[in-house]
Design a protein around this motif. Structure first.
Motif, PDB file in Angstrom:
ATOM      1  N   ASP A 109       0.826  -1.210   0.000  1.00  0.00           N
ATOM      2  CA  ASP A 109       0.000   0.000   0.000  1.00  0.00           C
ATOM      3  C   ASP A 109       0.859   1.259   0.000  1.00  0.00           C
ATOM      4  O   ASP A 109       0.554   2.225  -0.703  1.00  0.00           O
ATOM      5  N   GLY A 110       1.934   1.246   0.794  1.00  0.00           N
ATOM      6  CA  GLY A 110       2.811   2.416   0.846  1.00  0.00           C
ATOM      7  C   GLY A 110       3.421   2.723  -0.501  1.00  0.00           C
ATOM      8  O   GLY A 110       3.494   3.890  -0.923  1.00  0.00           O
ATOM      9  N   SER A 138       3.797   6.455  -5.020  1.00  0.00           N
ATOM     10  CA  SER A 138       4.421   6.321  -6.335  1.00  0.00           C
ATOM     11  C   SER A 138       4.052   7.475  -7.260  1.00  0.00           C
ATOM     12  O   SER A 138       2.890   7.859  -7.373  1.00  0.00           O
ATOM     13  N   ALA A 139       5.071   7.994  -7.941  1.00  0.00           N
ATOM     14  CA  ALA A 139       4.857   9.028  -8.954  1.00  0.00           C
ATOM     15  C   ALA A 139       4.766   8.419 -10.345  1.00  0.00           C
ATOM     16  O   ALA A 139       4.618   9.147 -11.328  1.00  0.00           O
ATOM     17  N   VAL A 157      -7.500  12.236  -2.048  1.00  0.00           N
ATOM     18  CA  VAL A 157      -6.347  11.347  -2.086  1.00  0.00           C
ATOM     19  C   VAL A 157      -6.347  10.420  -0.879  1.00  0.00           C
ATOM     20  O   VAL A 157      -7.152  10.556   0.044  1.00  0.00           O
ATOM     21  N   GLU A 158      -5.420   9.481  -0.894  1.00  0.00           N
ATOM     22  CA  GLU A 158      -5.263   8.570   0.236  1.00  0.00           C
ATOM     23  C   GLU A 158      -4.880   9.378   1.483  1.00  0.00           C
ATOM     24  O   GLU A 158      -4.078  10.316   1.399  1.00  0.00           O
ATOM     25  N   PRO A 159      -5.433   9.033   2.654  1.00  0.00           N
ATOM     26  CA  PRO A 159      -5.135   9.790   3.881  1.00  0.00           C
ATOM     27  C   PRO A 159      -3.641   9.935   4.160  1.00  0.00           C
ATOM     28  O   PRO A 159      -3.190  11.018   4.569  1.00  0.00           O
ATOM     29  N   ALA A 160      -2.859   8.869   3.954  1.00  0.00           N
ATOM     30  CA  ALA A 160      -1.423   8.952   4.221  1.00  0.00           C
ATOM     31  C   ALA A 160      -0.744   9.969   3.310  1.00  0.00           C
ATOM     32  O   ALA A 160       0.167  10.699   3.738  1.00  0.00           O
ATOM     33  N   LEU A 195       7.683   6.923   3.886  1.00  0.00           N
ATOM     34  CA  LEU A 195       7.273   5.526   3.868  1.00  0.00           C
ATOM     35  C   LEU A 195       7.592   4.825   5.179  1.00  0.00           C
ATOM     36  O   LEU A 195       6.774   4.037   5.680  1.00  0.00           O
ATOM     37  N   ILE A 196       8.768   5.085   5.753  1.00  0.00           N
ATOM     38  CA  ILE A 196       9.109   4.393   6.986  1.00  0.00           C
ATOM     39  C   ILE A 196       8.193   4.830   8.128  1.00  0.00           C
ATOM     40  O   ILE A 196       7.831   4.027   8.996  1.00  0.00           O
ATOM     41  N   ASP A 197       7.763   6.086   8.108  1.00  0.00           N
ATOM     42  CA  ASP A 197       6.790   6.540   9.100  1.00  0.00           C
ATOM     43  C   ASP A 197       5.448   5.847   8.889  1.00  0.00           C
ATOM     44  O   ASP A 197       4.765   5.480   9.854  1.00  0.00           O
TER      45      ASP A 197
END
Length: 420
Positions: free
Chosen positions: A104-105, A110-111, A134-137, A243-245
């Motif tokens: 998911d991340g 992704s661009a 957009v996606e919340p993250a 992403l790591i967060d």
């Protein structure tokens, strides 16, 4: 149905083809090829013997994605010693959670990936001047970048140009694409930077319910069309901090905190609040060599960012190119002019209260700069971000009572605490 967009290009240059770079492209490779595992972003000083026990103790948790993911950029180490006979079931549960998170991340940030129903970075680039849910993250990441006025996320066309250098098959080819050696490329990069650095030309507008609008001016749109630019928004090398967060939050939200995540490019999220002892290797580049003269010791949850202007493994081929004269071009671009910069060879900053992305965003003005301004680190310290850095053979640190330990037998370096 998922599909990948072709790499963006400008007239006069061939389209980017992603290939494996030969080792001959890095003059420092023989010295610097330490590797991901040897890099040892976090080394555990407790319970290492239990790594061989597949039923309990410390284990590397493997993701098993069925498609594209960011799993290759990260390592998850987790302590199953508290699960006893249920360690196998716990491992399976975490592995499934982690697998979904890395898939998911990747999709969210992704661009390049366009997928039906997925409103990610690539989708925003395809729907400029439109209000998009957009996606919340992604919404939260864009808000955080905007809060620190980070214009580097609008340098997508410039990142594409630098990729040509990193993916070049010969030094002659790399030199032709290197903005510092090709005035035409530099002029184009600076035109890109002028737009990316202007709020009148590129901006983000935020609304309720995770709605965001990527706004481009008429002049920027005309430039985009003229040069065949496919998008302006891209987290590029900053992406792994976000992403790591994201991955750490997925684990913590499900109660899994007895471990840590580390990326090959210097981001670490330690979630462990049990008081165990951990250590971070402190690297320093001196000319054509890299030393590991000291370690940072800590025993609490931590977000750590390690920036460096040299490669340490084959995975770094996306971020660096070393020329025969010793010059290393990096992906650290100054949004003000689009030029690759690093004020220090290496800088480590860390915080108990912030994620890696927020730590990185505060480091950018200090590290991606022509000159090192130590007062910038002092300002970060006031915000609860401490730092470790080298100047020649002196290792400086500004955390009160910071636990910096020189390796046994190390005499070439000295330690110095900075109180302000």
């Amino acid at each position: 149905m998922a599909r990948q967009r072709d790499g963006s290009r400008r007239p006069g240059f061939p389209k980017i083809t992603r290939i494996e770079i030969s080792e001959k492209h890095f003059r420092l490779r023989a010295v610097l090829a330490i590797g991901f595992l040897v890099l040892g972003i976090v080394a555990i000083a407790y319970g290492l013997s239990s790594l061989l026990n597949k039923e309990a103790g410390w284990q590397a948790v493997e993701a098993t994605p069925s498609g594209l993911s960011c799993a290759g950029d990260f390592q998850l180490q987790y302590d199953f010693s508290e699960d006893g006979s249920g360690a196998t079931a716990a491992y399976r549960q975490i592995s499934q959670l982690y697998t979904k998170a890395v898939e998911d991340g990747y999709r969210i940030f992704s661009a390049d990936l366009l997928e039906d129903g997925l409103h990610n970075v690539a989708y925003l680039n395809q729907h400029v001047n439109e209000t998009v849910t957009v996606e919340p993250a992604l919404y939260q990441a864009l808000q955080l970048a905007a809060a620190y006025d980070t214009r580097a996320i609008f340098l997508a066309p410039a990142y594409r140009e630098y990729e040509r250098v990193f993916l070049a098959e010969s030094e002659g080819e790399a030199s032709r694409y290197d903005p510092t050696q090709n005035p035409d490329v530099m002029a184009y990069i600076q035109d890109i930077a002028a737009f990316s650095n202007s709020e009148q030309d590129i901006s983000l507008e935020f609304y309720d319910n995770y709605q965001v609008r990527l706004q481009l001016s008429d002049a920027c749109l005309a430039f985009t069309e003229e040069y065949g630019i496919e998008g302006w928004l891209d987290f590029s090398w900053l992406k792994n901090a976000f992403l790591i967060d994201y991955l750490a939050q997925c684990l913590a939200d499900n109660g899994f905190t007895n471990g840590y995540l580390a990326s090959y490019d210097g981001f670490t999220r330690n979630l462990d609040a049990r008081g165990l002892s951990y250590s971070l290797n402190l690297f320093n580049r001196s000319g054509d060599t890299v030393d590991i003269p000291a370690v940072l010791q800590y025993d609490r949850p931590m977000s750590i960012v390690f920036l460096r202007n040299y490669p340490l493994s084959d995975a770094d081929q996306w971020h660096y190119y070393g020329f025969a004269d010793g010059h290393i071009l990096t992906i650290f671009l100054d949004a003000s002019d689009g030029v690759s910069k690093s004020a220090l060879h290496n800088l480590v900053s860390y915080s108990e209260n912030m994620g890696c992305a927020e730590v990185l965003l505060q480091m950018l003005p200090v590290y991606v700069s022509d000159l090192f301004a130590v007062n910038g680190l002092a300002e970060m310290k006031q915000a609860g971000i401490y730092s470790v850095w080298f100047e020649d053979d002196t290792l400086f640190y500004n955390e009160p009572d910071g636990m910096i330990v020189l390796r046994e037998g190390e005499t070439a370096y000295t330690l110095q605490s900075v109180s302000e």
